[in-house]
Design an enzyme around this catalytic site. Structure first.
Site, PDB file in Angstrom:
ATOM      1  CG  ASP A  43      35.569  30.270  47.056  1.00 31.51           C
ATOM      2  OD1 ASP A  43      34.723  30.869  47.707  1.00 31.51           O
ATOM      3  OD2 ASP A  43      36.022  29.243  46.812  1.00 31.51           O
ATOM      4  CD  GLU A 100      55.387  40.876  40.091  1.00 30.23           C
ATOM      5  OE1 GLU A 100      54.864  40.845  38.940  1.00 30.23           O
ATOM      6  OE2 GLU A 100      55.841  40.009  40.603  1.00 30.23           O
TER       7      GLU A 100
END
Length: 549
Positions: free
Chosen positions: A212, A263
């Site tokens: 957002d 990751e």
């Protein structure tokens, strides 16, 4: 928990369906949609044919801005259910081959967030206040705000605090509602907190984040005064050099986040809500070491005009290709007037202003739906990814005649009714014509009123009708997948006639007639059309897909 195997870099071509949870499906009967409600309706999305869903915020929140005011980023608001409900939704979606993207709100928190409550109780200059944009006021006694910035929702962007002894204190910045204080992203502690939040949801198995106000976060040094142009879009998409939008430092935030996502296995994705003046500027958010997608708001805001659409498509494909990213097409979302209404407006309607019964340029509903169907057929044939907003597959229009007392958007209140805001595109969607609240809620409750004419647009009415908007969407999505249009390439075709857009993508020829007169169809077998065809003639405001006969 693992993600479904939908292929490497799925985000390059995925069709992603936005779910606004409070308006999708209510399982509890309180009139507000919830996560179990979403889970109960996943089969409808499977038959629709989407690849992923994006869930607007469901985190703990006072709901001053429909959940975009977050008080706890790592829990589910009881209004929507529990973390166990989210885990079940995620598992059920993945079992159906549907990925799940969650909405993250990093520009600001709720004023009920523990950090902000600690900041209010702490002294100026403290560690607690350094997490937010606290500043001394101007004037002899600090009685004036630190600068002249305006809130996106109307009114000033600064609110003054009251010290424990009752005297006026510092001011804090809120680019949105006063209940949404902005974080200070020059503070490393803020960076570390959002790394923690990202990992919390990634560990649960989410496939990515829609971010957002991704062009916000970082503010210009010195917080210089700025006044936006009159009637500009509220999120800055038509403005340049805004000191709180698109600052260079924000890109380092997303480079850091990209490293966090790397990751994890499974091509987790970041999508930017970045309202920038050009597609070239927006493409900076999707450079190889930053985000994966950025909504193409320039495309969304383009008028229903062949030359203008061709220009923005060309600019988009060139700009995104230059950074190795897909274009991410979109026509509607929870912040804009639904395109079944917007494409038939005859007056300017800046983003965020909304439309009500007294707004100029009232739409012609039949024309709006016809154009919306044609626009969607055009968009879904373009290479790249595409986002759909819940209910557009039903042809839902903007709700214009909403009682003033029912409106809930902060924009409506902060502008004293001068802007209608976004409630009209957020009305709960209809599922069954004869059921209470059209199947949205078992009790008939609905947090925003549903118009009676929506009974004819309910999903169960449209399922068996081959000419319905729902059937059109299902056909388009099936053919898009069958012909691999999302990973294809566009080649423009020059066909006779004014207002004609025509291109080839793989083995599919797409022709859209945006002109005032019918046009001749090229030879080929029709595989999808937004309106019934008249022999070898393409009617106005109609898009057709063809393959070689």
């Amino acid at each position: 928990m693992t993600s479904p195997a939908l292929g490497p870099e799925w985000w390059r071509s995925a069709v992603i369906y936005q779910i606004y949870p409070r308006s999708f499906a209510d399982s509890s009967g309180d009139g507000v949609g919830d996560l179990p409600g979403v889970t109960s309706r996943l089969d409808a999305l499977t038959t629709l044919g989407v690849d992923a869903v994006w869930l607007s915020p469901f985190f703990t929140s006072p709901q001053k801005d429909a959940g975009y005011d977050v008080s706890d980023y790592c829990d589910v608001d009881p209004l929507f259910g529990t973390l166990a409900d989210f885990d079940e939704l995620l598992q059920q979606a993945h079992a159906r081959g549907i990925r799940v993207i969650v909405d993250l709100v990093p520009n600001h928190s709720s004023d009920q967030h523990v950090w902000f409550q600690e900041a209010l109780a702490a002294a100026p200059g403290s560690r607690e206040r350094a997490r937010y944009m606290f500043r001394d006021g101007r004037g002899d006694h600090g009685e004036l705000p630190p600068n002249n910035w305006e809130s996106v929702f109307g009114g000033p962007a600064w609110t003054r605090t009251i010290d424990p002894d009752g005297t006026p204190g510092q001011w804090y910045l809120h680019l949105f509602d006063a209940s949404q204080p902005d974080f200070d992203w020059s503070n490393p502690e803020v960076h570390e907190e959002f790394r923690r939040i990202l990992r919390f949801w990634l560990d649960r198995g989410v496939d990515g984040f829609r971010v957002d106000v991704a062009h916000g976060l970082v503010k210009a040094e010195g917080l210089p005064d700025y006044v936006p142009p009159i009637d500009s879009g509220s999120m800055g998409g038509d403005q340049t050099d805004v000191p709180y939008w698109g600052q260079e430092g924000v890109h380092e935030v997303y480079r850091d986040w990209r490293r966090v996502l790397a990751e994890y296995p499974g091509d987790r994705a970041l999508c930017a809500e970045a309202w920038m003046p050009t597609v070239e500027a927006t493409a900076l958010w999707v450079r190889p070491d930053e985000m994966h997608q950025a909504f193409n708001f320039a495309y969304l805001e383009t008028q229903w005009h062949a030359d203008e659409l061709r220009a923005v498509i060309d600019a988009s494909l060139a700009a995104y290709a230059a950074v190795g990213a897909p274009s991410t097409w979109v026509l509607s979302n929870h912040d804009v007037v639904r395109h079944a209404t917007r494409l038939a407006l005859t007056a300017e309607n800046p983003q965020g202003h909304g439309i009500g019964p007294d707004s100029p340029g009232q739409p012609i509903p039949e024309l709006g739906l016809r154009r919306a169907r044609a626009a969607t057929a055009l968009m879904l044939a373009l290479p790249g990814s595409a986002y759909l907003y819940q209910g557009e597959e039903l042809g839902l229009p903007e709700v214009i005649d909403m009682p003033p007392g029912a409106r809930q958007d902060p924009t409506w209140f902060r502008t004293n009714g001068e802007r209608y805001g976004r409630d009209g595109c957020r009305v709960p969607i209809p599922w069954e014509a004869a059921a209470p609240a059209y199947g949205f809620s078992p009790t008939g409750a609905s947090w925003l009123p549903q118009p009676p004419e929506w009974a004819s647009l309910a999903r169960d009415v449209q399922v068996g009708d081959p000419r319905s908007t729902l059937s059109l969407y299902r056909r388009l999505l099936a053919e898009r997948r069958a012909h691999a249009l999302g990973t294809g390439a566009l080649e423009w075709l020059d066909l006779p006639g004014r207002g004609i857009l025509a291109f080839r993508n793989g083995d599919v020829i797409v022709v859209a007639n945006l002109g005032a007169a019918p046009a001749d169809l090229p030879e080929g077998r029709v595989i999808a059309a937004s309106e019934p065809l008249d022999g070898a003639t393409l009617p106005t405001d109609t898009t057709v897909w063809l393959t070689a006969a």
